[in-house]
Design a protein around this motif. Structure first.
Motif, mmCIF file in Angstrom:
data_model
loop_
_atom_site.group_PDB
_atom_site.id
_atom_site.type_symbol
_atom_site.label_atom_id
_atom_site.label_comp_id
_atom_site.label_asym_id
_atom_site.label_seq_id
_atom_site.Cartn_x
_atom_site.Cartn_y
_atom_site.Cartn_z
ATOM 1 N N ARG A 65 3.824 88.642 20.686
ATOM 2 C CA ARG A 65 4.784 88.423 19.597
ATOM 3 C C ARG A 65 6.106 89.112 19.887
ATOM 4 N NH1 ARG A 65 0.625 89.370 15.723
ATOM 5 N NH2 ARG A 65 1.478 91.458 15.443
ATOM 6 N N PHE A 66 6.026 90.336 20.414
ATOM 7 C CA PHE A 66 7.267 91.050 20.733
ATOM 8 C C PHE A 66 8.079 90.269 21.756
ATOM 9 C CE2 PHE A 66 9.886 93.826 23.262
ATOM 10 C CZ PHE A 66 10.529 94.602 22.304
ATOM 11 N N VAL A 67 7.428 89.791 22.814
ATOM 12 C CA VAL A 67 8.137 89.037 23.851
ATOM 13 C C VAL A 67 8.740 87.766 23.261
ATOM 14 C CG1 VAL A 67 7.901 87.849 26.066
ATOM 15 C CG2 VAL A 67 6.648 89.973 25.661
ATOM 16 N N GLY A 68 7.970 87.054 22.433
ATOM 17 C CA GLY A 68 8.482 85.839 21.817
ATOM 18 C C GLY A 68 9.693 86.093 20.943
ATOM 19 N N LEU A 69 9.654 87.173 20.170
ATOM 20 C CA LEU A 69 10.766 87.497 19.275
ATOM 21 C C LEU A 69 11.983 88.011 20.045
ATOM 22 C CD1 LEU A 69 8.706 89.148 16.432
ATOM 23 C CD2 LEU A 69 10.299 87.232 16.119
ATOM 24 N N LEU A 70 11.751 88.792 21.097
ATOM 25 C CA LEU A 70 12.852 89.330 21.898
ATOM 26 C C LEU A 70 13.688 88.199 22.485
ATOM 27 C CD1 LEU A 70 14.167 91.835 23.364
ATOM 28 C CD2 LEU A 70 12.578 91.341 25.236
ATOM 29 N N PHE A 71 13.031 87.315 23.224
ATOM 30 C CA PHE A 71 13.765 86.218 23.847
ATOM 31 C C PHE A 71 14.130 85.142 22.829
ATOM 32 C CE2 PHE A 71 11.763 88.123 27.588
ATOM 33 C CZ PHE A 71 12.800 88.089 28.503
ATOM 34 N N GLY A 72 13.293 84.953 21.799
ATOM 35 C CA GLY A 72 13.604 83.968 20.773
ATOM 36 C C GLY A 72 14.879 84.298 20.033
#
Length: 534
Positions: A65-72
């Motif tokens: 989730r963190f990776v998705g939100l960071l790049f998202g």
């Protein structure tokens, strides 16, 4: 599309990030799966009103989730602002106060948080900031194929630093890209060079060096949480000795934790000969610790030259200097003792050392470290903050770090924070000097003795905080501190571990604790403190 977001247009189905699971296994999220998650989050953020120039605060633990939100957030045109979640057993109200400061400084469009962190929603409600849990935000979101060319603000890195002051560092895409490219050149990173990390993903070393750089390179990444590493450091070593990881970074206390907690027998069958780089930074490094770690791992193939001391800070996006590959680290003996070199400038940085009047000094002369270059951040949030109160200043592309050091043959040697020192008979006495001397006198593990320096009226004072001291430490530490401090009065206190406040990179928040000491709050929180000297 190239650079930081280029991987989204051609995501690899074979490589990706392996996240540590509680049962000891690893869950692989391929870059193809992560790209879909990123695009779903980008669409969900746009649907929630996020647009170009906005800030998205992310309060998530290590995970997809963190990776998705960071790049998202970046794909949605916004700046991602990772915020450290509350510690499991920490002071909830103190953390809530920290989050309030972050929200007021950054004015985010919204906050996305781990569904289990109800405290985040409570604080956001009180501040009038929309908050979404990371799972609920995705409901109904369909992957958005739009990927704008990166522009404007990419990150807002919040750092309380050793001073305890909350500062939001504004990092543009150009600075972030320059840093990542510099790390790739430094380490000769290719998609065939896996990284493993236990560093917190909201801190610059873990975020930029051990997440963004490997993802932009397209290499495999083994990712643990700091708690995973503390509980089972051998699991981290297995990433290199059994699974083929080659690159990593950590503060010096991580090396100390490995050497003290991992039995030599646990390394049986591991081969570290492919382990190319162990970047060591975030705090002053003891030469003996590097030597000890090198001897501990050498029988399994790790070369001494793989240890790469480095220097950096959030205001430079991350890295400023680093020891080149295959050259080996060196020490220089000065008045403060043996000091480890932190290498040469990276990412086209220009490093100088200046005196109190801002004039460059000769090699070997101690002064303040000053940095210029493409990776220097744009400034602070709020926009009118200049960082002066923290000792670090950003203005017109120049970063006055507030750190003391010197240059020798082009290599930077870092001594410590100027703001954590006092003048004694015309010379600067740094807290790191006192702490290193007291620790060495006792043979104590890293982090068990912390030195605070400051003024009481016009007179300098030293306070030593000893955590779970063994017999004999207390008098030995005090005597060593008195010797290096040349007659400055020394007070030693025995304190429980939670009293020593630290940054997310493990550095003591010395000035915060000094203020607590002056106000009587430090002693009040330690009813069992044992004073050794008035």
């Amino acid at each position: 599309m190239t650079g930081l977001l280029g991987w989204l247009d051609r995501p690899d189905e074979r490589r990706g990030i392996r996240f540590a699971e509680p049962d000891g296994s690893w869950r692989l999220w391929s870059y193809a799966e992560l790209a879909t998650l990123v695009r779903r989050y980008a669409a969900a953020l746009r649907d929630a009103g996020v647009g170009a120039g906005d800030v998205v605060s992310i309060v998530e633990t290590t995970g997809p989730r963190f990776v998705g939100l960071l790049f998202g957030s970046m794909v949605a045109g916004a700046a991602a602002s990772p915020v450290a979640p509350p510690p499991p057993f920490g002071d909830r109200e103190r953390w809530a106060g920290h989050l309030r400061g972050v929200l007021r400084a950054s004015a985010p469009r919204l906050v996305v948080h781990d569904p289990a962190l109800s405290l985040v929603a409570e604080v956001c409600a009180g501040e009038g900031v929309p908050a979404y849990d990371g799972e609920g935000l995705l409901t109904g979101a369909v992957a958005d194929r739009r990927t704008p060319e990166p522009a404007g603000l990419a990150l807002v890195q919040f750092t309380s630093g050793s001073s305890g002051l909350v500062r939001g560092v504004r990092v543009h895409h150009q600075a972030l890209a320059a840093t990542v490219a510099g790390i790739q050149r430094w380490l000769r990173m290719t998609p065939d060079d896996p990284t493993a990390s236990w560093l917190p993903v909201h801190h610059d070393m873990g975020l930029v060096g051990c997440l963004l750089a490997p993802v932009a390179t397209g290499s495999d990444l083994w990712l643990m949480s700091p708690g995973d590493f503390v509980r089972r450091p051998v699991r981290y070593l297995e990433c290199f000795g059994l699974r083929g990881a080659r690159l990593t970074a950590m503060p010096a206390f991580g090396l100390d934790h490995i050497v003290r907690r991992v039995p030599r027998a646990a390394l049986a069958g591991m081969d570290f000969s492919g382990w190319r780089a162990v970047i060591v930074g975030a705090e002053r490094i003891r030469p003996a610790l590097l030597t000890e770690f090198a001897r501990f791992t050498a029988p399994h193939g790790l070369r001494r030259a793989a240890l790469l001391p480095a220097y950096g800070l959030a205001e430079a996006t991350l890295s400023v200097t680093g020891v080149p590959l295959d050259t080996g680290w060196r020490t220089v003996t000065v008045e403060q003792g043996a000091v480890v070199g932190c290498g040469r400038p990276l990412a086209d940085a220009r490093v100088t050392v200046v005196d109190d009047d801002g004039r460059a000094v000769a090699d070997g002369t101690v002064g303040e470290i000053v940095v210029r270059g493409p990776a220097v951040a744009a400034g602070y949030l709020p926009a009118d903050a200049d960082g002066t109160a923290s000792g670090t200043r950003l203005a017109d592309g120049e970063l006055r770090t507030g750190d003391a050091g010197f240059l020798d043959d082009g290599e930077l040697f870092v001594l410590g924070r100027l703001g954590d020192g006092v003048k004694v008979r015309g010379r600067m006495l740094l807290a790191e000097d006192v702490e290193a001397t007291a620790t060495a006198a006792c043979g104590a593990p890293a982090g068990r003795i912390t030195a605070l320096l400051g003024q009481v009226g016009d007179a300098p004072r030293v306070v030593l905080l000893l955590v779970r001291p063994e017999p004999g430490w207390l008098p030995a530490a005090r005597a060593a501190a008195e010797a290096v401090a040349e007659g400055v009065p020394v007070t030693a206190l025995v304190v429980p571990p939670g009293v020593v406040a630290r940054t997310s990179s493990g550095k003591p928040r010395r000035r915060l604790m000094w203020q607590d000491h002056l106000a009587g709050r430090l002693a009040a929180t330690v009813p069992t403190a044992v004073p050794v000297a008035p």
